[in-house]
Design an enzyme around this catalytic site. Structure first.
Site, PDB file in Angstrom:
ATOM      1  N   CYS A 421       0.817  -1.215   0.000  1.00 24.24           N
ATOM      2  CA  CYS A 421       0.000   0.000   0.000  1.00 24.24           C
ATOM      3  C   CYS A 421       0.849   1.263   0.000  1.00 24.24           C
ATOM      4  CB  CYS A 421      -0.956  -0.005   1.192  1.00 24.24           C
ATOM      5  SG  CYS A 421      -0.148  -0.020   2.810  1.00 24.24           S
ATOM      6  N   HIS A 465      -2.077   0.973   7.158  1.00 22.36           N
ATOM      7  CA  HIS A 465      -2.441   1.211   5.758  1.00 22.36           C
ATOM      8  C   HIS A 465      -2.091   2.644   5.379  1.00 22.36           C
ATOM      9  CE1 HIS A 465      -4.391   0.245   2.043  1.00 22.36           C
ATOM     10  NE2 HIS A 465      -5.363   1.146   2.181  1.00 22.36           N
ATOM     11  N   ASP A 481      -8.051   5.354  -2.800  1.00 24.52           N
ATOM     12  CA  ASP A 481      -7.248   4.237  -2.303  1.00 24.52           C
ATOM     13  C   ASP A 481      -6.884   3.320  -3.467  1.00 24.52           C
ATOM     14  OD1 ASP A 481      -5.965   2.291  -0.929  1.00 24.52           O
ATOM     15  OD2 ASP A 481      -7.586   1.853   0.481  1.00 24.52           O
TER      16      ASP A 481
END
Length: 688
Positions: A421, A465, A481
């Site tokens: 991520c 994250h 995202d």
């Protein structure tokens, strides 16, 4: 000669302590050190073990305890090693380590009963120091067990030859615990709560697991191999869906080479006490409580669109929340979700300009790609096109990303197409900024698994994250995202499911129960233990001023601090009165039950009236012999009476035999009185 005699005296005094009492003391020391084993240097643990073993071997004469000169030398060497280790840092960690060193050195001069008592109280203080670092229920039980061992050792010290001393010692300790438990519970609930010792600032050098204020491409993937708790959350209403659990922590808006940082440092704030209690009454349907593990950072984690409810957090800029001092102990705070969508935030051009910052050089292909998108598209179209690229092309979400060379964003987007991520969030922000769209990296957590019973969420470090927020005219800051486009299972179901095919979930953490979540028993036991510890943290460790006053407000009469003080004094007074009454009743009951004791006391008075007073430590047989010598007429009766006394106290018999024996002793005592009366015995006559 005096020096030799002094050394011999010290060596002899080393055996003055009962071995069993010393063993309980050493066992307690080892147990009370265990909560600090993860933070004490290895040399200090080894030194404490050697010093305690030295004292134990000296108890049996295997070695000699060091004299004054050698003790001084050992102390100076160990202190020198300590000074070299801490390197001038003065923190709570280093202070606690020095205290442990002092306890270890004390073993070399524990020679007498007085030294035992000194070490006893030092170890009790060590148990309280442990709460600076661990307040979980498991470690609390370890501390209480260590204190129990100390109390048993203290009983053995005072009665080393008592038959069944260990069993009776534990029995007495259990009885004392049951008697004092009601008073302790009442005082815990009603005693005016003051900030505990662990609420003072803990300037600590201990490293904490968790997100930091910088982000490099591999940082968060390293966190993904940790199953430590980050925080727990209890909702007053329904829990949000898994895909909506974005816990915002901080914003990184400045790119320095490969590292994302905070562009503006937070202002300095002086250290103060930690308000660890943020629970205020019952949760409303739109509210949620967060119990955060220590991070040594000021940021608090919250869902988007939250408002501060408790006063130990405040809302900072960009919809972020902060504590008034670093969270160096577990902190509970409360937030509320806004019922309606907030109006889009507007920002001026000067403020937005800092969200367009990029290094002057590097990643030329990403820059060209951004300019190409910008040529024909508006902001929203650029964002949609970029996400569509991630969704349609063969990009992979992995915990085993390849090493990125220089121009790592170019390599990720156009060559490797494999990352975590942090890689994708950083690359997305870079492209959007190159296209002229203000954007920033947001770091926090996403997800959270249900605790036992589904009553609360557990957010762990592997839920860490990173995602992106872009500023769109008319909409304000919008969450983007790229992970949701590349690996939707990560956002919908969690990291475990997303990494199932790769097999990389917690692959470096074989001892974590979460690694074996497919084993039902392991998962059940782990969640039950977590629920017990969570309730302990919320209602015992976190029971402080605000929680207490909230509880008191529910009682009739409107309790305040003054009323709590009066109630506490009343509880203490009533407890002391009840304890005194019980002790008095037990003493009277004991006197009534010990009929043999009263008969023997009557015999002693009879002997004293015959001029044969009882001497200290004298046995019944010796007293009977002295009485027979002074009054031969009563000699046979006295000897028989003495044998019956010895038989009662030193031989086992049935209850009915004891009653019959008591009758015989009374008759024999009456016979002795008649015999002494006939012989003309008068009070005051003496005999050797």
């Amino acid at each position: 000669m005096d020096s030799i005699r002094g050394t011999q005296s010290e060596e002899a005094s080393a055996t003055n302590l009962p071995s069993r009492a010393l063993l309980w003391l050493i066992a307690s020391f080892a147990l009370l050190l265990s909560p600090q084993w993860d933070r004490l240097p290895l040399w200090l643990i080894a030194a404490c073990a050697v010093l305690a073993a030295w004292r134990w071997l000296a108890q049996y004469g295997r070695v000699r305890l060091p004299g004054r000169l050698l003790r001084t030398g050992i102390m100076l060497v160990l202190i020198g090693v300590y000074v070299a280790t801490v390197q001038g840092r003065f923190t709570v960690d280093t202070a606690a380590s020095f205290f442990v060193l002092a306890v270890g050195l004390k073993w070399l001069e524990t020679r007498s009963v007085r030294d035992f008592y000194v070490l006893f109280f030092i170890l009790v203080y060590l148990a309280s120091v442990n709460f600076l670092f661990h307040q979980e229920i498991l470690w609390a039980l370890v501390n209480f067990t260590g204190i129990a061992l100390l109390l048993v050792g203290l009983q053995v010290l005072n009665a080393p030859e008592l038959p069944g001393g260990m069993t009776s010692g534990w029995r007495r300790l259990g009885g004392m615990f049951l008697k004092t438990l009601p008073i302790v519970v009442l005082l815990f609930v009603f005693f005016p709560r003051m900030s505990p010792l662990w609420s003072v600032p803990l300037v600590s050098g201990e490293a904490r697991t968790g997100i930091s204020d910088t982000m490099r491409p591999g940082d968060i993937s390293n966190l993904a191999q940790s199953s430590e708790r980050a925080f727990r959350v209890t909702f007053g209403g329904e829990m949000p869906a898994y895909r909506d659990r974005y816990w915002r922590g901080l914003i990184l808006d400045y790119l320095d080479g490969e590292t994302w940082r905070q562009g503006q440092q937070e202002p300095f704030r002086a250290l103060g006490r930690v308000a660890v209690d943020g629970g205020i009454g019952e949760l409303e349907p739109n509210q949620y409580d967060v119990l955060l593990e220590p991070t040594d950072q000021r940021w608090a984690f919250a869902l988007e669109g939250s408002l501060a409810v408790s006063d130990n957090v405040f809302e900072d800029s960009a919809d972020l929340f902060r504590f008034r001092r670093p969270a160096d102990s577990p902190v509970r705070y409360r937030l509320a979700l806004e019922s309606e969508a907030s109006v889009a935030e507007t920002q001026n051009a000067v403020e937005l300009r800092r969200y367009l910052q990029l290094p002057p050089e590097g990643n030329p292909r990403a820059r060209d790609f951004a300019r190409e998108l910008r040529r024909t598209m508006d902001d929203e179209q650029v964002v949609r096109t970029l996400l569509q690229r991630f969704r349609e092309q063969e990009y992979f979400y992995t915990l085993r990303p390849p090493a990125m060379p220089d121009d790592g964003i170019d390599s990720l987007l156009f060559d490797e197409k494999r990352g975590f991520c942090a890689h994708y969030a950083g690359a997305t922000t870079f492209v959007l900024r190159a296209a002229g769209i203000p954007s920033r990296v947001v770091v926090g957590y996403q997800g959270g698994e249900n605790g036992a019973g589904g009553d609360y969420l557990i957010v762990r470090q592997y839920d860490a994250h990173a995602w992106v927020e872009a500023y769109i005219d008319g909409r304000g800051w919008v969450r983007i995202d790229p992970t949701a486009a590349i690996a939707p299972d990560r956002i919908e179901l969690g990291l475990r499911e997303a990494m199932a095919a790769e097999g990389s979930f917690l692959e470096n953490n074989w001892a974590s129960p979460q690694r074996y979540a497919d084993v039902a028993l392991v998962q059940w036991a782990s969640l039950q233990l977590d629920r017990i510890n969570y309730q302990w943290q919320r209602w015992v460790v976190g029971y402080q001023g605000q929680s207490q006053m909230d509880l008191m407000s529910r009682l009739p009469g409107g309790f305040g601090m003054r009323e709590l003080g009066y109630m506490t004094a009343g509880i203490v007074g009533a407890g002391l009165l009840i304890a005194g009454l019980i002790s008095a009743l037990q003493m009277r009951r004991g006197e009534r039950r010990d009929a043999f004791r009263r008969v023997v006391d009557t015999w002693h008075r009879l002997c004293a009236s015959a001029g044969v007073p009882v001497r200290h430590g004298e046995t019944p047989s010796v007293l009977a012999s002295r009485l027979a010598k002074a009054e031969p007429a009563a000699g046979d009766s006295a000897r028989l009476f003495a044998r019956m006394v010895n038989s009662h106290y030193y031989s086992a018999g049935k209850d009915d035999e004891g009653v019959e024996q008591l009758k015989r002793m009374r008759r024999l005592l009456a016979t002795m009185k008649r015999q002494l009366r006939r012989s003309g015995t008068r009070t005051g006559r003496s005999s050797d």
